[in-house]
Design an enzyme around this catalytic site. Sequence first.
Site, mmCIF file in Angstrom:
data_model
loop_
_atom_site.group_PDB
_atom_site.id
_atom_site.type_symbol
_atom_site.label_atom_id
_atom_site.label_comp_id
_atom_site.label_asym_id
_atom_site.label_seq_id
_atom_site.Cartn_x
_atom_site.Cartn_y
_atom_site.Cartn_z
ATOM 1 C CG LEU A 206 20.718 7.342 -7.212
ATOM 2 C CD1 LEU A 206 21.725 6.427 -7.908
ATOM 3 C CD2 LEU A 206 20.012 8.221 -8.235
ATOM 4 C CG HIS A 207 13.725 5.779 -4.222
ATOM 5 N ND1 HIS A 207 13.907 7.125 -4.073
ATOM 6 C CD2 HIS A 207 12.386 5.592 -4.292
ATOM 7 C CE1 HIS A 207 12.731 7.724 -4.034
ATOM 8 N NE2 HIS A 207 11.785 6.819 -4.173
ATOM 9 N NE ARG A 208 11.200 9.365 -7.628
ATOM 10 C CZ ARG A 208 10.124 9.252 -6.862
ATOM 11 N NH1 ARG A 208 9.243 8.308 -7.109
ATOM 12 N NH2 ARG A 208 9.925 10.069 -5.861
ATOM 13 N NE ARG A 239 12.223 0.682 -6.661
ATOM 14 C CZ ARG A 239 11.492 -0.097 -7.463
ATOM 15 N NH1 ARG A 239 12.057 -0.796 -8.419
ATOM 16 N NH2 ARG A 239 10.196 -0.182 -7.311
#
Length: 362
Positions: A206-208, A239
């Site tokens: 997950l990084h958006r 992030r």
Amino acid sequence: MKVVSVVGARPQLVKLAPIAAAFAGTEHQHVIVHTGQHYDADLSDVFFSGLGIPDPDVHLGIGSGTHGVQTGNTLAAMDPVLEAEKPDWVLVYGDTNSTLAGALSAVKMHLPVAHLEAGLRSFNRRMPEEHNRILTDHAADLLLAPTEEAMRHLAGEGLASRSVLAGDVMVDVCLRIRDAVLAGEHPKPVLPEGIDADAPYLLATLHRPDNTDDPERLGAILDALADLPVPVALLAHPRLVAKAEQHGLKLGRGALHVGRPLPYAGLVAAVLGSAGVVTDSGGLQKEAFLLDRVCTTVRPETEWVETLEGGWNRLVPNPHELGRSEWAAIATRPAPGTDRGIPYGDGKAAQRVVEFLEQHKR
Ligand code: UD1
């Protein structure tokens, strides 16, 4: 012919690998400029060593920052590099801030720009990448599209005369590394503690910003993952780690086991070892597809619509909005038996990119 490749973020290094290899077999001069957008060893160095990419010729050392700072600093730092190199082509990759800055710097110096992975659209204007790719496509002189769908988007925006279908260079690298992993040429990947490589597990990333930056949404996604009936190996992007800490959210709990991002061969091995993938990454959706694993994408849309055919990929905008059992059934579903064809090409896209650059050189 002299070509300057501008890269900076992890997915661009993966795409650079087959391009650098294709240039290595020619007389052409290939200059690699690393903007420094990604600087952690996990996100940058291991891709150069692991994929056999020559060291960058120029490193701009830009680092992190707001979109304006990151894009603007890269733009300013590119000018003297391009002035000194005077290449026949500036080749930019994908949709990051490094892509846009590289393209903008080159067109303002009247240098021809080629955009690799042109024509992708999410039609989601909240995504920074959507602006980066549209602006880059409209600035560039040669649009190297990975798919027929991308060619249609470009034609729809009046860009058909500058567009060519090259295929997807990620197929080149993904299949090469898959074969090496299956042949035992790479050590076993370091999976998060608590994950048994011989028992079923899901692989997650997950990084958006749309998923990580809002504490409520990130909390809801993590709750849903932690509740799944199979262990989840979460390879945490910096992030995600930073945002979870900032929001006071614990990453490792319930089914969730947290580890660091993996080098490319490790990632391919981890996908092959998994029962399925849960992600918001564009690249990983496609890697799952190419490696015959089902993917569940935590986003309302995807640029890689071909992966949705036959249910290999499923979009789940917010797992928390689904019932526990419905979400679990989606994330842990078995692989469909449908034939997917080869929408991303035959694994020889990089060679074709070099040929297109030769043919279209001014
Ligand atoms: C960028 C791309 C995204 C791509 C992703 C792949 C843009 C707009 N986004 O997102 O399209 O999918 O790369 O990973 O260009 N950080 C580190 N170490 C690093 C790099 C980043 O700790 O080496 C942290 C910093 O806190 C930074 C944050 O991660 O502020 C975000 O990094 P950034 O490069 O701005 O964007 P990504 O989220 O990685």
